[in-house]
Design an enzyme around this catalytic site. Structure first.
Site, PDB file in Angstrom:
ATOM      1  N   SER A   1       0.831  -1.215   0.000  1.00 17.28           N
ATOM      2  CA  SER A   1       0.000   0.000   0.000  1.00 17.28           C
ATOM      3  C   SER A   1       0.861   1.259   0.000  1.00 17.28           C
ATOM      4  O   SER A   1       1.570   1.545   0.970  1.00 17.28           O
ATOM      5  CB  SER A   1      -0.916   0.011   1.223  1.00 17.28           C
ATOM      6  OG  SER A   1      -1.578   1.246   1.293  1.00 17.28           O
TER       7      SER A   1
ATOM      8  N   HIS B   1      -1.209  -1.404  -4.079  1.00 15.71           N
ATOM      9  CA  HIS B   1      -2.511  -1.033  -3.499  1.00 15.71           C
ATOM     10  C   HIS B   1      -2.572   0.496  -3.376  1.00 15.71           C
ATOM     11  O   HIS B   1      -1.679   1.125  -2.801  1.00 15.71           O
ATOM     12  CB  HIS B   1      -2.638  -1.698  -2.124  1.00 15.71           C
ATOM     13  CG  HIS B   1      -3.958  -1.515  -1.448  1.00 15.71           C
ATOM     14  ND1 HIS B   1      -5.052  -2.306  -1.709  1.00 15.71           N
ATOM     15  CD2 HIS B   1      -4.358  -0.623  -0.504  1.00 15.71           C
ATOM     16  CE1 HIS B   1      -6.070  -1.917  -0.946  1.00 15.71           C
ATOM     17  NE2 HIS B   1      -5.679  -0.899  -0.209  1.00 15.71           N
TER      18      HIS B   1
ATOM     19  N   ASP C   1      -4.846   3.696  -2.174  1.00 16.74           N
ATOM     20  CA  ASP C   1      -5.962   4.115  -1.309  1.00 16.74           C
ATOM     21  C   ASP C   1      -6.382   5.539  -1.631  1.00 16.74           C
ATOM     22  O   ASP C   1      -5.664   6.487  -1.301  1.00 16.74           O
ATOM     23  CB  ASP C   1      -5.519   4.071   0.159  1.00 16.74           C
ATOM     24  CG  ASP C   1      -5.333   2.660   0.671  1.00 16.74           C
ATOM     25  OD1 ASP C   1      -6.286   1.877   0.593  1.00 16.74           O
ATOM     26  OD2 ASP C   1      -4.224   2.354   1.158  1.00 16.74           O
TER      27      ASP C   1
ATOM     28  N   MET D   1      -8.933   8.525  -0.842  1.00 19.04           N
ATOM     29  CA  MET D   1      -9.857   8.955   0.229  1.00 19.04           C
ATOM     30  C   MET D   1     -10.362  10.354  -0.065  1.00 19.04           C
ATOM     31  O   MET D   1      -9.633  11.166  -0.645  1.00 19.04           O
ATOM     32  CB  MET D   1      -9.117   8.999   1.570  1.00 19.04           C
ATOM     33  CG  MET D   1      -8.446   7.710   1.943  1.00 19.04           C
ATOM     34  SD  MET D   1      -7.565   7.931   3.499  1.00 19.04           S
ATOM     35  CE  MET D   1      -6.733   6.351   3.602  1.00 19.04           C
TER      36      MET D   1
ATOM     37  N   HIS E   1      -8.402   1.052  -4.136  1.00 18.97           N
ATOM     38  CA  HIS E   1      -9.371   0.987  -3.037  1.00 18.97           C
ATOM     39  C   HIS E   1      -9.936   2.385  -2.829  1.00 18.97           C
ATOM     40  O   HIS E   1      -9.238   3.272  -2.336  1.00 18.97           O
ATOM     41  CB  HIS E   1      -8.629   0.470  -1.795  1.00 18.97           C
ATOM     42  CG  HIS E   1      -9.445   0.400  -0.547  1.00 18.97           C
ATOM     43  ND1 HIS E   1      -8.876   0.239   0.701  1.00 18.97           N
ATOM     44  CD2 HIS E   1     -10.775   0.471  -0.323  1.00 18.97           C
ATOM     45  CE1 HIS E   1      -9.812   0.210   1.614  1.00 18.97           C
ATOM     46  NE2 HIS E   1     -10.987   0.360   1.019  1.00 18.97           N
TER      47      HIS E   1
ATOM     48  N   MET F   1     -12.076   4.940  -0.972  1.00 20.98           N
ATOM     49  CA  MET F   1     -12.784   5.260   0.276  1.00 20.98           C
ATOM     50  C   MET F   1     -13.429   6.623   0.073  1.00 20.98           C
ATOM     51  O   MET F   1     -13.001   7.639   0.634  1.00 20.98           O
ATOM     52  CB  MET F   1     -11.782   5.254   1.441  1.00 20.98           C
ATOM     53  CG  MET F   1     -11.432   3.839   1.869  1.00 20.98           C
ATOM     54  SD  MET F   1      -9.881   3.766   2.778  1.00 20.98           S
ATOM     55  CE  MET F   1      -8.760   3.639   1.403  1.00 20.98           C
TER      56      MET F   1
ATOM     57  N   MET G   1     -12.013  -4.854   5.835  1.00 21.86           N
ATOM     58  CA  MET G   1     -11.221  -3.876   6.581  1.00 21.86           C
ATOM     59  C   MET G   1     -10.960  -4.442   7.971  1.00 21.86           C
ATOM     60  O   MET G   1     -11.896  -4.759   8.706  1.00 21.86           O
ATOM     61  CB  MET G   1     -11.970  -2.547   6.713  1.00 21.86           C
ATOM     62  CG  MET G   1     -12.041  -1.694   5.470  1.00 21.86           C
ATOM     63  SD  MET G   1     -10.475  -1.244   4.672  1.00 21.86           S
ATOM     64  CE  MET G   1      -9.451  -0.667   6.025  1.00 21.86           C
TER      65      MET G   1
ATOM     66  N   GLY H   1      -9.116   4.798   6.704  1.00 20.72           N
ATOM     67  CA  GLY H   1      -8.759   6.211   6.739  1.00 20.72           C
ATOM     68  C   GLY H   1      -7.287   6.477   7.013  1.00 20.72           C
ATOM     69  O   GLY H   1      -6.768   7.511   6.602  1.00 20.72           O
ATOM     70  N   PHE H   2      -6.629   5.554   7.687  1.00 16.62           N
ATOM     71  CA  PHE H   2      -5.245   5.800   8.081  1.00 16.62           C
ATOM     72  C   PHE H   2      -4.426   4.513   8.030  1.00 16.62           C
ATOM     73  O   PHE H   2      -4.959   3.427   8.306  1.00 16.62           O
ATOM     74  CB  PHE H   2      -5.187   6.346   9.524  1.00 16.62           C
ATOM     75  CG  PHE H   2      -6.005   7.587   9.711  1.00 16.62           C
ATOM     76  CD1 PHE H   2      -5.453   8.839   9.463  1.00 16.62           C
ATOM     77  CD2 PHE H   2      -7.334   7.496  10.111  1.00 16.62           C
ATOM     78  CE1 PHE H   2      -6.228   9.990   9.618  1.00 16.62           C
ATOM     79  CE2 PHE H   2      -8.110   8.646  10.270  1.00 16.62           C
ATOM     80  CZ  PHE H   2      -7.552   9.897  10.020  1.00 16.62           C
ATOM     81  N   GLY H   3      -3.146   4.663   7.731  1.00 19.95           N
ATOM     82  CA  GLY H   3      -2.225   3.542   7.851  1.00 19.95           C
ATOM     83  C   GLY H   3      -1.773   3.402   9.294  1.00 19.95           C
ATOM     84  O   GLY H   3      -2.000   4.298  10.119  1.00 19.95           O
ATOM     85  N   GLY H   4      -1.145   2.283   9.596  1.00 19.80           N
ATOM     86  CA  GLY H   4      -0.501   2.113  10.897  1.00 19.80           C
ATOM     87  C   GLY H   4      -1.418   1.934  12.086  1.00 19.80           C
ATOM     88  O   GLY H   4      -1.010   2.175  13.221  1.00 19.80           O
TER      89      GLY H   4
ATOM     90  N   ASP I   1      -7.177  -5.825   4.791  1.00 20.27           N
ATOM     91  CA  ASP I   1      -6.544  -4.512   4.717  1.00 20.27           C
ATOM     92  C   ASP I   1      -6.543  -3.839   6.082  1.00 20.27           C
ATOM     93  O   ASP I   1      -7.595  -3.485   6.609  1.00 20.27           O
ATOM     94  CB  ASP I   1      -7.318  -3.667   3.691  1.00 20.27           C
ATOM     95  CG  ASP I   1      -6.614  -2.362   3.356  1.00 20.27           C
ATOM     96  OD1 ASP I   1      -5.507  -2.120   3.872  1.00 20.27           O
ATOM     97  OD2 ASP I   1      -7.197  -1.588   2.572  1.00 20.27           O
ATOM     98  N   GLY I   2      -5.338  -3.670   6.635  1.00 21.48           N
ATOM     99  CA  GLY I   2      -5.190  -2.936   7.888  1.00 21.48           C
ATOM    100  C   GLY I   2      -4.516  -3.757   8.975  1.00 21.48           C
ATOM    101  O   GLY I   2      -4.980  -4.853   9.306  1.00 21.48           O
ATOM    102  N   GLY I   3      -3.411  -3.262   9.482  1.00 22.34           N
ATOM    103  CA  GLY I   3      -2.749  -3.919  10.611  1.00 22.34           C
ATOM    104  C   GLY I   3      -2.108  -5.262  10.287  1.00 22.34           C
ATOM    105  O   GLY I   3      -1.897  -6.077  11.188  1.00 22.34           O
TER     106      GLY I   3
ATOM    107  N   GLY J   1       0.896  -1.796   4.479  1.00 20.04           N
ATOM    108  CA  GLY J   1       1.371  -0.422   4.346  1.00 20.04           C
ATOM    109  C   GLY J   1       2.575  -0.190   5.231  1.00 20.04           C
ATOM    110  O   GLY J   1       3.718  -0.327   4.806  1.00 20.04           O
TER     111      GLY J   1
HETATM  112  C1  DX5 Z   1      -6.480   2.221   5.406  1.00 20.32           C
HETATM  113  C2  DX5 Z   1      -6.084   1.727   4.040  1.00 20.32           C
HETATM  114  C3  DX5 Z   1      -5.012   0.705   4.054  1.00 20.32           C
HETATM  115  C4  DX5 Z   1      -3.713   1.153   4.698  1.00 20.32           C
HETATM  116  C5  DX5 Z   1      -3.224   0.011   5.515  1.00 20.32           C
HETATM  117  O1  DX5 Z   1      -7.692   2.862   5.370  1.00 20.32           O
HETATM  118  O2  DX5 Z   1      -7.179   1.164   3.348  1.00 20.32           O
HETATM  119  O3  DX5 Z   1      -4.772   0.177   2.760  1.00 20.32           O
HETATM  120  O4  DX5 Z   1      -2.720   1.491   3.772  1.00 20.32           O
HETATM  121  O5  DX5 Z   1      -2.133   0.432   6.250  1.00 20.32           O
HETATM  122  P1  DX5 Z   1      -1.422  -0.525   7.327  1.00 20.32           P
HETATM  123  O6  DX5 Z   1      -0.970  -1.753   6.588  1.00 20.32           O
HETATM  124  O7  DX5 Z   1      -0.289   0.327   7.807  1.00 20.32           O
HETATM  125  O8  DX5 Z   1      -2.429  -0.840   8.387  1.00 20.32           O
HETATM  126 ZN    ZN Z   2      -6.709   0.053   1.408  1.00 19.17          ZN
END
Ligand code: DX5
Ligand code: ZN
Length: 214
Positions: free
Chosen positions: A6, A31, A33, A35, A64, A66, A135, A140-143, A173-175, A195
Site C-alpha cells: 500500500s 494497493h 488508497d 480517500m 481501493h 474510500m 477492513m 482512513g489511516f495507515g498504521g 486490509d489494515g494492521g 502499508g
Molecule cells: C487504510 C487503508 C489501508 C492502509 C493500511 O484505510 O485502506 O490500505 O494502507 O495500512 P497498514 O498496513 O499500515 O495498516
Molecule cells: Zn486500502
C-alpha cells in the site's frame, strides 16, 4: 499469498522511487488508497497524483476507493490502468449496478466491508465479485491496530463463498504485520495488504518476502 503493497505508507516525496521498490520486490500488486475526507476522516491523494506515476507502476493496480458515490469515478479509475477496482459496500446505494459497470469497463470488481458490516450482506452478490476486501481497521489511516474479530469474519466469508461455489478472493486490509499475517492466512485470507509493515520497516524487501513465504 498474494501481497499488495500500500503506497499510503510510502514517502510521497519519493513516490517514484517507492513505486520502483514495489516493482523490484516480490509484492504482487500495488494497493492505491483514494480517500475523500467524507466517507473517511482523511484525504490521501487523488487521481492527478496517480495519473502522474501510473507509467512507473509495473505491478497491477489494486485501487481501493474510500469515497462516497464511488460509481461516479469508474472511468477515471479505469484510465489509471487499474486491474481491480474496490468500492465500499457502505458507499453504494446500487451496489449491483456499480459492480456490473466496473466489469463492463474491463476491470475486476471488489467490494470492501467496514469492520461493523457483516459478510452476510453480500449473500446475493458474492458470485459477481472477484474479491471481497475486509477492513481489519477502520478505514482512513495507515498504521492502525488490527481488529481481532476480523479472523472470525474471514471464516464466515470463506463459508459463504464455498456455499455458493464461487472463487471470490478474500483480501485483508489494515494492521497486517509479523503478529497477524499467519493468523490471517490460517483463517483463509488470499490477499494481504501491507502499508506500514512494508514502508516503515528497516528492510522493506524483507517484510514483503515474509508475507510471500507465510
Ligand atoms: C487504510 C487503508 C489501508 C492502509 C493500511 O484505510 O485502506 O490500505 O494502507 O495500512 P497498514 O498496513 O499500515 O495498516
Ligand atoms: Zn486500502
Amino acid at each position: 499469498m498474494i501481497v499488495a503493497a500500500s503506497i499510503l505508507s510510502a514517502d510521497f516525496s519519493r513516490l517514484g522511487e517507492e513505486i520502483e521498490f514495489i516493482n523490484q520486490s516480490k509484492a504482487d500488486w500495488t494497493h492505491v488508497d483514494i480517500m475523500d475526507g467524507v466517507f473517511v476522516p482523511n484525504i490521501s491523494f487523488g487521481f492527478p497524483v496517480i495519473e502522474s506515476v501510473k507509467h512507473l507502476c509495473s505491478k497491477p493496480l489494486d485501487v481501493h476507493l474510500m469515497v462516497v458515490e464511488p460509481g461516479k469515478f469508474i472511468q477515471q479509475v479505469k484510465s489509471l490502468g487499474t486491474e481491480t477496482m474496490c468500492v465500499h459496500y457502505e458507499a453504494c446505494t446500487h451496489l449491483h449496478r456499480t459492480i456490473q459497470q466496473i466489469k463492463e469497463n474491463g476491470m475486476k470488481a471488489a467490494v470492501a466491508l467496514n469492520p461493523h458490516t457483516p459478510v452476510s450482506l453480500l449473500e446475493e452478490i458474492i458470485c459477481d465479485l472477484d474479491m471481497v476486501l475486509l477492513m481489519s481497521v477502520n478505514p482512513g489511516f495507515g498504521g492502525q491496530k488490527f481488529i481481532p474479530s476480523t479472523l472470525d469474519k474471514i471464516k464466515k466469508l470463506k463459508k459463504l463463498i464455498s456455499e455458493h461455489g464461487c472463487n471470490t478472493l478474500i483480501e485483508i486490509d489494515g494492521g497486517v504485520n509479523h503478529d497477524t499475517a499467519l493468523l490471517l492466512k490460517e483463517a483463509g485470507a488470499d490477499v494481504l495488504v501491507a502499508g506500514n509493515f512494508v514502508f516503515r520497516a528497516n528492510d522493506p524487501a524483507q517484510s514483503v518476502q515474509f508475507l510471500k513465504e507465510l
